[in-house]
Design a protein around this motif. Structure first.
Motif, PDB file in Angstrom:
ATOM      1  N   GLY A   1       0.800  -1.215   0.000  1.00 29.15           N
ATOM      2  CA  GLY A   1       0.000   0.000   0.000  1.00 29.15           C
ATOM      3  C   GLY A   1       0.832   1.264   0.000  1.00 29.15           C
ATOM      4  N   LYS A   2       2.153   1.134   0.101  1.00 28.79           N
ATOM      5  CA  LYS A   2       3.024   2.309   0.015  1.00 28.79           C
ATOM      6  C   LYS A   2       2.991   2.893  -1.397  1.00 28.79           C
ATOM      7  N   SER A   3       3.401   4.147  -1.508  1.00 27.04           N
ATOM      8  CA  SER A   3       3.627   4.745  -2.814  1.00 27.04           C
ATOM      9  C   SER A   3       4.977   4.266  -3.340  1.00 27.04           C
ATOM     10  N   ARG A   4       5.222   4.487  -4.645  1.00 25.61           N
ATOM     11  CA  ARG A   4       6.526   4.118  -5.201  1.00 25.61           C
ATOM     12  C   ARG A   4       7.678   4.866  -4.509  1.00 25.61           C
ATOM     13  N   PRO A   5       7.583   6.195  -4.298  1.00 26.41           N
ATOM     14  CA  PRO A   5       8.670   6.859  -3.567  1.00 26.41           C
ATOM     15  C   PRO A   5       8.857   6.295  -2.163  1.00 26.41           C
ATOM     16  N   GLY A   6       7.733   5.952  -1.488  1.00 28.24           N
ATOM     17  CA  GLY A   6       7.838   5.392  -0.149  1.00 28.24           C
ATOM     18  C   GLY A   6       8.530   4.042  -0.136  1.00 28.24           C
ATOM     19  N   LEU A   7       8.201   3.192  -1.096  1.00 24.37           N
ATOM     20  CA  LEU A   7       8.853   1.886  -1.166  1.00 24.37           C
ATOM     21  C   LEU A   7      10.330   2.036  -1.498  1.00 24.37           C
TER      22      LEU A   7
END
Length: 246
Positions: A139-145
């Motif tokens: 469920g993270k965003s791409r930048p978060g991952l």
């Protein structure tokens, strides 16, 4: 999908009722070609940090502060869905404000530790050594991952990944269907590992087996509602299932 009598609950009073089924299940668990992990609450012990950051963001933005259980209840969803559920009274600009504040709190202000769970690195290493494909559906965003990949130095373990800004939010099966297509894997040869009902329901909808893990949000009673093939309480137990020592 497996039925409830096939579910293997590690360290639980509920066991498979048929020994032959149990042996077949153990053999199946050891032979998945693709192992797909959720991130928060599955590989990373980040639930407490998510909760405290969300509560701090709500306070800063003068919104009703959600309870611990309310925040836990949205972990795994994409941010638009999560924030709409947590702050139904907020306008669209206010949702954007609290999202930006949450990200600031999580990255810059909150000192709550968020390490990988014990044995997570060892399991990822052994899966790679045993030529398993490994992926993330989060469920993270791409930048978060990408940030947590960098912080944990784990990006090289994963052959593919899908985030909430690249696919429909869990429990929609879009993430899993996309990963299976990219890696050319039949659903029956894949397994989804997760700590929430969203992970289990997503796997069920995609026709993919699931294994529940009780390190994060939901306990085995909730996870078992979605017919996982097994439920484990640690990364050590998960390793024993996926990489048994014959």
């Amino acid at each position: 999908m497996a039925n409830h009598t096939d579910t293997l609950l590690i360290d639980s009073v509920v066991k498979p009722r048929n020994i032959e089924k149990s042996l077949n299940l153990n053999s199946k668990l050891a032979n998945y070609k693709l192992v797909i992990f959720d991130w928060d609450g599955t590989l990373m012990d980040s639930i407490d940090r998510i909760v405290s950051s969300m509560q701090a963001a709500a306070k800063h933005c003068l919104l009703t502060i959600p309870s611990i259980e309310q925040v836990k209840g949205i972990i795994g969803l994409s941010f638009p869905q999560a924030f709409e559920l947590l702050f139904p009274e907020a306008s669209s600009p206010k949702i954007t404000e609290v999202f930006n504040r949450y990200r600031h709190e999580y990255l810059e202000c909150d000192s709550t530790p968020a390490p990988l769970f014990d044995n997570a690195l060892s399991l990822l290493t052994k899966l790679n050594e045993n030529n398993r494909l490994v992926a993330v559906a989060t469920g993270k965003s791409r930048p978060g991952l990408e940030r947590v990949f960098k912080a944990t130095q784990t990006a090289h373990f994963f052959h593919a990944s899908r985030t909430a800004d690249e696919a429909n939010s869990k429990p929609d099966p879009d993430m899993l269907i996309s990963l299976l297509a990219e890696l050319n894997i039949n659903p029956k040869h894949a397994v989804m590992i997760g700590d929430t009902s969203y992970d289990m329901a997503m796997a069920q909808a995609a026709g993919v087996d699931s294994i529940g893990i009780t390190l994060g949000v939901h306990d085995e009673t909730i996870l078992n509602n979605y017919q996982p093939v097994a439920i484990v309480n640690s990364m050590f137990e998960l390793e024993q299932l996926l990489l048994p020592q014959f």
